[in-house]
Design an enzyme around this catalytic site. Structure first.
Site, PDB file in Angstrom:
ATOM      1  CG  ASP A  31      -7.784   0.106   4.066  1.00  0.00           C
ATOM      2  OD1 ASP A  31      -8.538  -0.730   3.535  1.00  0.00           O
ATOM      3  OD2 ASP A  31      -6.555   0.120   3.900  1.00  0.00           O
ATOM      4  CB  ALA A  82      -3.053  -1.403   9.722  1.00  0.00           C
ATOM      5  CE  LYS A 132      -3.922  -2.175   2.332  1.00  0.00           C
ATOM      6  NZ  LYS A 132      -4.862  -2.130   3.481  1.00  0.00           N
TER       7      LYS A 132
END
Ligand code: ATR
Length: 268
Positions: free
Chosen positions: A101, A130, A64
């Site tokens: 996300d 994340a 990512k």
């Protein structure tokens, strides 16, 4: 037929092709969606060769951040996240990078689970990619406080500085915290190794605190099992987030947001 794909390494167990094929069927959109394994040293090559014809890709672990570097333009969400999970090839051939996300996480928490983040004390555990990817949408939902707690405190402090203009964010080490919170979100990669971040049980008020593990597995994650033992009122896993981030990507590509409830039910 317009082609889309998810690129990652590993990728064999990705649920994204199934999710997007269910979205396509539901909305009547004509598209194909495949899973592509990129060699660890050549994500860029895999991306470029797919996007000669392909209209868009999802990007997953561990690419990512590389995707963020490779695109020509970022949405505001991707700009702040420092990572891209959705790429759209624009009509002029340039690549637009988005990050869905965080939107997916917030939608799953608020809409699917019915937990309003407004005025809540929220603990975000972890300060890697994340965690960074979900901070801005969490702050936008108006919590009283978002505290980022991490084993390596400096990384949590760095994130708190980076997002300080977006809302009430603070940083802490695990042994600094004592007061229970309303929601604990696990954004560490510890679950992947079956490990538990060293969170004090005191942070869970039995019958009140909600817990959310951004990971999911066929059985309850280590974190969610631990949280349930401490009396957490609800323990949610990241499957809903996965489906919701996919729906946001589908919306960007096709201009229509699929109904996620039947897809999530089918996956469960
Ligand atoms: P990701 O992209 O999944 O966020 P990452 O950027 O490597 O992956 O970040 C992993 C996160 O999980 C970090 O916050 C890491 O803590 P450190 O920054 O201190 O390394 C956290 N993490 C991984 N294993 C952990 C464990 N066993 N206990 C606590 N935190 C853990």
């Amino acid at each position: 037929m317009d082609r889309y794909a998810v690129i990652g390494n590993p990728i064999a167990h990705s649920k994204s092709p199934l999710i997007h094929s269910m979205f396509a069927e539901q909305t009547g959109e004509q598209l194909s969606y495949e899973a592509l394994l990129a060699p660890l040293e050549d994500f860029a090559g895999t991306l470029r060769s797919f996007l000669v014809e392909g209209r868009g890709v999802n990007v997953t672990v561990p690419f990512k951040e590389q995707a963020w570097e490779l695109v020509d333009q970022h949405t505001p969400a991707a700009q702040l996240a420092g990572a891209v999970n959705t790429i759209q090839r624009l009509d002029d051939g340039r690549l637009l990078g988005d990050n869905t996300d965080g939107k997916g996480l917030v939608r799953d928490i608020q809409h699917n689970a019915g937990f309003s983040l407004a005025d809540k004390r929220v603990l975000l555990v972890g300060a890697g990619g994340a965690a960074r990817g979900v901070i801005q949408p969490l702050l936008q939902a108006g919590p009283a406080q978002l505290c980022v707690v991490n084993r390596t405190v400096e990384k949590a402090e760095h994130l708190a500085r980076l997002f300080k203009d977006q809302g009430p964010i603070s940083a802490a080490g695990f042994d600094w915290l004592e007061e229970p919170v309303d929601l604990i979100i696990n954004a560490t990669s510890a679950s992947l190794d079956g490990k538990l971040p060293p969170i004090s049980p005191q942070l869970i008020l039995p019958g009140h605190t909600w817990c959310y593990d951004m990971m999911y597995a066929s059985e309850a994650t280590v974190f969610n099992r631990w949280a349930a033992q401490q009396g957490a009122v609800r323990c949610l896993d990241g499957l809903g987030m996965l489906v919701e981030q996919a729906a946001e990507a589908f919306l960007l590509w096709r201009g229509v947001r699929p109904d996620t409830a039947p897809v999530l039910a089918a996956l469960r």
